[in-house]
Design an enzyme around this catalytic site. Sequence first.
Site, PDB file in Angstrom:
ATOM      1  N   LYS A 145       0.819  -3.048   3.087  1.00  8.03           N
ATOM      2  CA  LYS A 145       0.854  -1.656   3.529  1.00  8.03           C
ATOM      3  C   LYS A 145       2.207  -0.996   3.259  1.00  8.03           C
ATOM      4  CE  LYS A 145       2.124  -2.301   8.413  1.00  8.03           C
ATOM      5  NZ  LYS A 145       3.378  -1.542   8.414  1.00  8.03           N
ATOM      6  N   THR A 146       3.315  -1.739   3.438  1.00  7.47           N
ATOM      7  CA  THR A 146       4.631  -1.127   3.219  1.00  7.47           C
ATOM      8  C   THR A 146       4.800  -0.731   1.758  1.00  7.47           C
ATOM      9  OG1 THR A 146       5.524  -2.489   5.004  1.00  7.47           O
ATOM     10  CG2 THR A 146       7.108  -1.441   3.542  1.00  7.47           C
ATOM     11  N   ASP A 156       3.307   5.254   9.933  1.00  2.00           N
ATOM     12  CA  ASP A 156       3.061   3.810   9.823  1.00  2.00           C
ATOM     13  C   ASP A 156       2.627   3.279  11.190  1.00  2.00           C
ATOM     14  OD1 ASP A 156       2.970   1.245   8.832  1.00  2.00           O
ATOM     15  OD2 ASP A 156       5.134   0.916   8.957  1.00  2.00           O
ATOM     16  N   GLU A 157       1.924   2.150  11.193  1.00  5.96           N
ATOM     17  CA  GLU A 157       1.457   1.502  12.432  1.00  5.96           C
ATOM     18  C   GLU A 157       0.722   2.508  13.327  1.00  5.96           C
ATOM     19  OE1 GLU A 157       1.554  -1.577  12.589  1.00  5.96           O
ATOM     20  OE2 GLU A 157       3.389  -2.417  11.747  1.00  5.96           O
ATOM     21  N   GLN A 179      -5.126  -4.949  14.606  1.00  2.11           N
ATOM     22  CA  GLN A 179      -3.824  -5.403  15.096  1.00  2.11           C
ATOM     23  C   GLN A 179      -3.272  -4.470  16.181  1.00  2.11           C
ATOM     24  OE1 GLN A 179      -1.108  -7.412  12.098  1.00  2.11           O
ATOM     25  NE2 GLN A 179      -2.386  -6.247  10.679  1.00  2.11           N
ATOM     26  N   ARG A 238      -0.587 -14.846  11.179  1.00  2.91           N
ATOM     27  CA  ARG A 238       0.832 -15.128  10.894  1.00  2.91           C
ATOM     28  C   ARG A 238       0.958 -16.364  10.025  1.00  2.91           C
ATOM     29  NH1 ARG A 238       1.901 -10.659  10.970  1.00  2.91           N
ATOM     30  NH2 ARG A 238      -0.327 -10.452  11.340  1.00  2.91           N
TER      31      ARG A 238
END
Length: 673
Positions: free
Chosen positions: A48-49, A234-235, A265, A626
């Site tokens: 995503k970044t 973002d987020e 998330q 993770r």
Amino acid sequence: MPTTNESRRIRPSQSVRPLADGLNDVQSAAVHTLSGPMLVLAGAGTGKTRVITHRIVELIRSGVPADRILSVTFTNKAAKEMQQRTADLIGRRLPARPFISTFHSLCVRILREEIEHLGYPSRFQIMDRGDQESAARRVLRDIRVTEKSLKPGDLLGVISRWKSAGIGADRAAETSENDQEFLASMGYRRYQQNIRAAGAVDFDDLLLLTDQLFHEFPEVLARQQSRFDHVQIDEYQDTNGIQFRLIAALVREHRNLCVVGDDDQAIYGWRGAEVRHILGFSSHFPDAAVFRLEDNYRCTDRILELANRLVRHNRGRHPKTLRAHKTSTQDVRMIEYPDEQQEAEKVILEIRFLWQKKDVPLRDIAILFRTNEQPRLFEAEMRRTGVPYVLIGSQSFYDRKEIRDLLSYLKVISHPQDEASLFRIINVPVRGIGATTVQKLQERAVREGRSFWDVVSEARQANELSAKANAGLQELEHLLESFRRRFDESPRQMEHLLRELIETIHYESEIERQYKDPQQQLARSAVIDEFVESVGEYVQQTNRPTLEDYLTSITLEGRDEEPDKEAQAAENAVKLMTLHSAKGLEFPRVYMVGMEEGILPHKRSVDATEKEIEEERRLTYVGVTRAKDILTFTRAATRRKWGKVRPSVASRFLFEMFDEAFAPIVEGDQSDE
């Protein structure tokens, strides 16, 4: 759809390098969609970044001036990282840069320009957590509420929830659902009056007051709307109600809004985040383009199989399935131990074997847990066996006593009315001002609605102070006035002035008094040196440094959820962290421990609503994703609770992941290689 900024995108900018290759088809489509509302559903490990930063560059290449682009994220570290990655892609020849910041930094900038409309000074102080707790304690004392009825931290928690929902002190009472909240509504009103009178705001006020400005002063909103033609968030799954309103207001005219996030998330509902914003984005913007990033480049196929199977049990989600680009070399394990002591011992024994016999770097290993109590046994075992570890998300640098003391000096120098900071350092180091004297003077100041120093002056004239206290207060008053003038006159000498302040107050003697162990003294002195150097770094990196601006930046950085997780994660040691702290990180080997009902899902959620169980399931999903290569679940068959050994029940999430039936490895049969 035509937008107000079509005219801005006529000539591509020739000063920006072409985008690097490496975007997949969906990423590329998102990067090249440059107008209108759009939602990018970015699953764990899907890049995503990369999409956010490349899209900024593509906007600039299409002709949008860089400083007409706003990109908002949730932590200062994420904002700095995005600034760096964008700068690397753009190159160095642009006359302006995109505005990349956190929600709170954006609001500070707006409030510095506009807050006087609300009757606050433009040089308002931002309170840190310690300041807030002092203010809350005074409020409870003023309204005669004991800590048995309402603790300061609980009062602040309720006030924070109200502010996050956009509820001011005037409406709090009508929304109260129980006696404690009604008491809190009384405290809220007094708390807000007190901090406003001191020219201060708290962290939640930064958003609440900006929202109030937008609502009550259309000309302020129009000015802020005119600054940006494109907004990215973002987020987005972590936004609360007031953040949603702020963004909706800013983009109302041009509707060029790109939000990026993952509803799977969304794990911060307990602090006001509302997953419904990302779930309902298309209902707010019916013409929104939607992109699903489902190619996962982090986890193996077996790990993703379990993650997908788990999260499908949530009803409230956007349908998506992550696709793996890595093949598993071994299966995911579930190990059951007789009790929590053996769980810790055997997990650490295995890690020690991997480290010493298989040359597995300790930095590759993380132990994830749900509650802050769980790591105690694992820490004890690692200390006993000599396995290096780091507890990520532990005490922030700025929470250390020495740093809080020195910051309090700087706050009083910058804001003379900051009495919470003054009372922290009034006799630190010791200067003969007794606690009883301070309390009497403080109570008189509160009772008469006057400043502390006015009351001191009056008491001095009436000979009500002891010679020792009077001398100490005079010494402190002169010290603060002197350094206040010098910091104002020579802001580029802040590092030198801070060192001089530390020497003048003999703070090293305070360290020697507090800590008798020479090693402790050295460690504390090193912390102070690091702090002073950080002030120097701020000055070097800032065009027009001021003490006020420095304190603002420190307060905002101090409110990030954790200290520098990435730096801690890079240490060659086993990482211990909560599932919340683990978000945003990844490790080759992950142990998820305590997979039991009452732990994960947490006992507060087991008998609660399905909404809370869904958040616990998302938290488990975050933990699973993770792990890059090897994932191990563990649980204890029994745990000691309230002095008795009690049987535990395997987490429902294990049954959901392993398709309703699984055979755990029984303790003693868990070879890893």
